[in-house]
Structures are given as structure tokens and as C-alpha cells.
Write a protein that holds these residues in place. Structure first.
Motif, PDB file in Angstrom:
ATOM      1  N   THR A  59      -3.733 -13.920   4.269  1.00 46.56           N
ATOM      2  CA  THR A  59      -2.531 -13.107   4.358  1.00 46.56           C
ATOM      3  C   THR A  59      -2.588 -12.043   3.277  1.00 46.56           C
ATOM      4  O   THR A  59      -2.921 -12.337   2.138  1.00 46.56           O
ATOM      5  N   GLN A  60      -2.290 -10.795   3.654  1.00 45.21           N
ATOM      6  CA  GLN A  60      -2.310  -9.720   2.686  1.00 45.21           C
ATOM      7  C   GLN A  60      -0.916  -9.142   2.508  1.00 45.21           C
ATOM      8  O   GLN A  60      -0.132  -9.101   3.446  1.00 45.21           O
ATOM      9  N   LYS A  61      -0.656  -8.728   1.304  1.00 47.34           N
ATOM     10  CA  LYS A  61       0.628  -8.162   0.948  1.00 47.34           C
ATOM     11  C   LYS A  61       0.465  -6.653   0.777  1.00 47.34           C
ATOM     12  O   LYS A  61      -0.498  -6.185   0.168  1.00 47.34           O
ATOM     13  N   SER A  62       1.386  -5.905   1.303  1.00 47.84           N
ATOM     14  CA  SER A  62       1.372  -4.457   1.139  1.00 47.84           C
ATOM     15  C   SER A  62       1.982  -4.120  -0.213  1.00 47.84           C
ATOM     16  O   SER A  62       3.041  -4.626  -0.567  1.00 47.84           O
ATOM     17  N   VAL A  63       1.298  -3.284  -0.975  1.00 43.32           N
ATOM     18  CA  VAL A  63       1.740  -2.914  -2.310  1.00 43.32           C
ATOM     19  C   VAL A  63       1.876  -1.398  -2.378  1.00 43.32           C
ATOM     20  O   VAL A  63       1.004  -0.670  -1.925  1.00 43.32           O
ATOM     21  N   ARG A  64       2.972  -0.933  -2.956  1.00 45.62           N
ATOM     22  CA  ARG A  64       3.194   0.503  -3.135  1.00 45.62           C
ATOM     23  C   ARG A  64       3.416   0.742  -4.620  1.00 45.62           C
ATOM     24  O   ARG A  64       4.442   0.351  -5.178  1.00 45.62           O
ATOM     25  N   LYS A  65       2.416   1.335  -5.275  1.00 39.23           N
ATOM     26  CA  LYS A  65       2.526   1.563  -6.706  1.00 39.23           C
ATOM     27  C   LYS A  65       1.651   2.738  -7.115  1.00 39.23           C
ATOM     28  O   LYS A  65       0.743   3.148  -6.394  1.00 39.23           O
ATOM     29  N   LEU A  66       1.957   3.259  -8.278  1.00 39.41           N
ATOM     30  CA  LEU A  66       1.168   4.329  -8.863  1.00 39.41           C
ATOM     31  C   LEU A  66      -0.216   3.783  -9.200  1.00 39.41           C
ATOM     32  O   LEU A  66      -0.335   2.686  -9.760  1.00 39.41           O
ATOM     33  N   VAL A  67      -1.245   4.537  -8.830  1.00 37.98           N
ATOM     34  CA  VAL A  67      -2.613   4.105  -9.112  1.00 37.98           C
ATOM     35  C   VAL A  67      -3.353   5.216  -9.855  1.00 37.98           C
ATOM     36  O   VAL A  67      -2.991   6.388  -9.766  1.00 37.98           O
ATOM     37  N   ARG A  68      -4.391   4.830 -10.552  1.00 42.02           N
ATOM     38  CA  ARG A  68      -5.228   5.815 -11.241  1.00 42.02           C
ATOM     39  C   ARG A  68      -5.870   6.744 -10.213  1.00 42.02           C
ATOM     40  O   ARG A  68      -6.044   6.389  -9.056  1.00 42.02           O
ATOM     41  N   ASP A  69      -6.231   7.925 -10.680  1.00 42.21           N
ATOM     42  CA  ASP A  69      -6.710   8.989  -9.800  1.00 42.21           C
ATOM     43  C   ASP A  69      -7.907   8.610  -8.924  1.00 42.21           C
ATOM     44  O   ASP A  69      -8.017   9.087  -7.798  1.00 42.21           O
ATOM     45  N   ASN A  70      -8.796   7.773  -9.406  1.00 37.41           N
ATOM     46  CA  ASN A  70     -10.003   7.430  -8.641  1.00 37.41           C
ATOM     47  C   ASN A  70      -9.869   6.149  -7.812  1.00 37.41           C
ATOM     48  O   ASN A  70     -10.812   5.762  -7.123  1.00 37.41           O
ATOM     49  N   ILE A  71      -8.734   5.489  -7.889  1.00 35.73           N
ATOM     50  CA  ILE A  71      -8.562   4.210  -7.189  1.00 35.73           C
ATOM     51  C   ILE A  71      -8.611   4.380  -5.678  1.00 35.73           C
ATOM     52  O   ILE A  71      -9.168   3.530  -4.973  1.00 35.73           O
TER      53      ILE A  71
END
Length: 107
Positions: free
Chosen positions: A3-15
Motif C-alpha cells: 500500500t502506498q501513501k500519497s504525499v504532497r510536500k516541498l522537495v529539493r530541486d533535484n528530487i
């Protein structure tokens, strides 16, 4: 089945590039200035929690990266930040003596 969870967050530029290399297409948007501030503050809390769990220099580096991004967002210069830090150090001291105080304070 995983099972995967959807995540919405700020990430580093190369992520986003790294996510794509794993075969996943991330849903990306560029935050407005207001959203960016909110996401940066959430990221700071996230990184502090990660440091509390791991106590690694890598997590402290992440915290510093977020602090520098917050300074840029708020238009605080590195000089201003250092001056405030030094002023408080001179006026109130640092934390090197490891003092812990118990006292009553008004609510």
C-alpha cells in the motif's frame, strides 16, 4: 500487496528527477510565494522531527538548508541572521553551560 501513501510536500530541486528515475511520474506544481512559506514551515517541522529520531549531521544539514530557504523567502540576509544570533548570544548567552531551570511563569 504494498500500500502506498500519497504525499504532497516541498522537495529539493533535484528530487523530481530522482523520482522519475525510479519509474514514477510525480505530480508537480510550483508554489506561490504564500504556499512556499507554508511548505517551508512544514518542511522545517519535518526535518526537526527527523533529526530528533536520527540525531545525524545529515538531518542537521537539512534543517540548515530549510532555515536558509526561509531566510531567503522572508528576505532576511545571512548577515541579519548572524547579527541577531550574536546579539542574543551576548545578551542572553548560549547553551554551552547546559543549564536547565525550573521556575513559575505567568500564563
Amino acid at each position: 500487496m504494498v500500500t502506498q501513501k500519497s504525499v504532497r510536500k516541498l522537495v529539493r530541486d533535484n528530487i523530481t528527477k530522482m523520482i522519475r528515475q525510479r519509474g514514477v511520474e510525480p505530480d508537480i506544481f510550483v508554489a506561490t510565494d504564500e504556499e512556499y512559506g507554508t511548505f517551508l514551515k512544514e518542511k522545517l517541522v519535518e526535518e526537526v522531527h527527523e533529526f530528533l529520531e536520527s540525531e545525524t549531521v545529515e538531518e542537521l544539514g537539512d534543517i540548515l538548508e530549510v532555515i536558509e530557504a526561509l531566510c531567503a523567502w522572508k528576505e532576511f540576509t545571512p548577515t541579519q541572521l548572524k547579527e541577531v544570533k550574536e546579539h542574543k548570544l551576548q545578551e542572553r548567552g548560549g547553551f554551552s553551560k547546559k543549564y536547565v531551570a525550573t521556575f513559575s511563569a505567568p500564563l
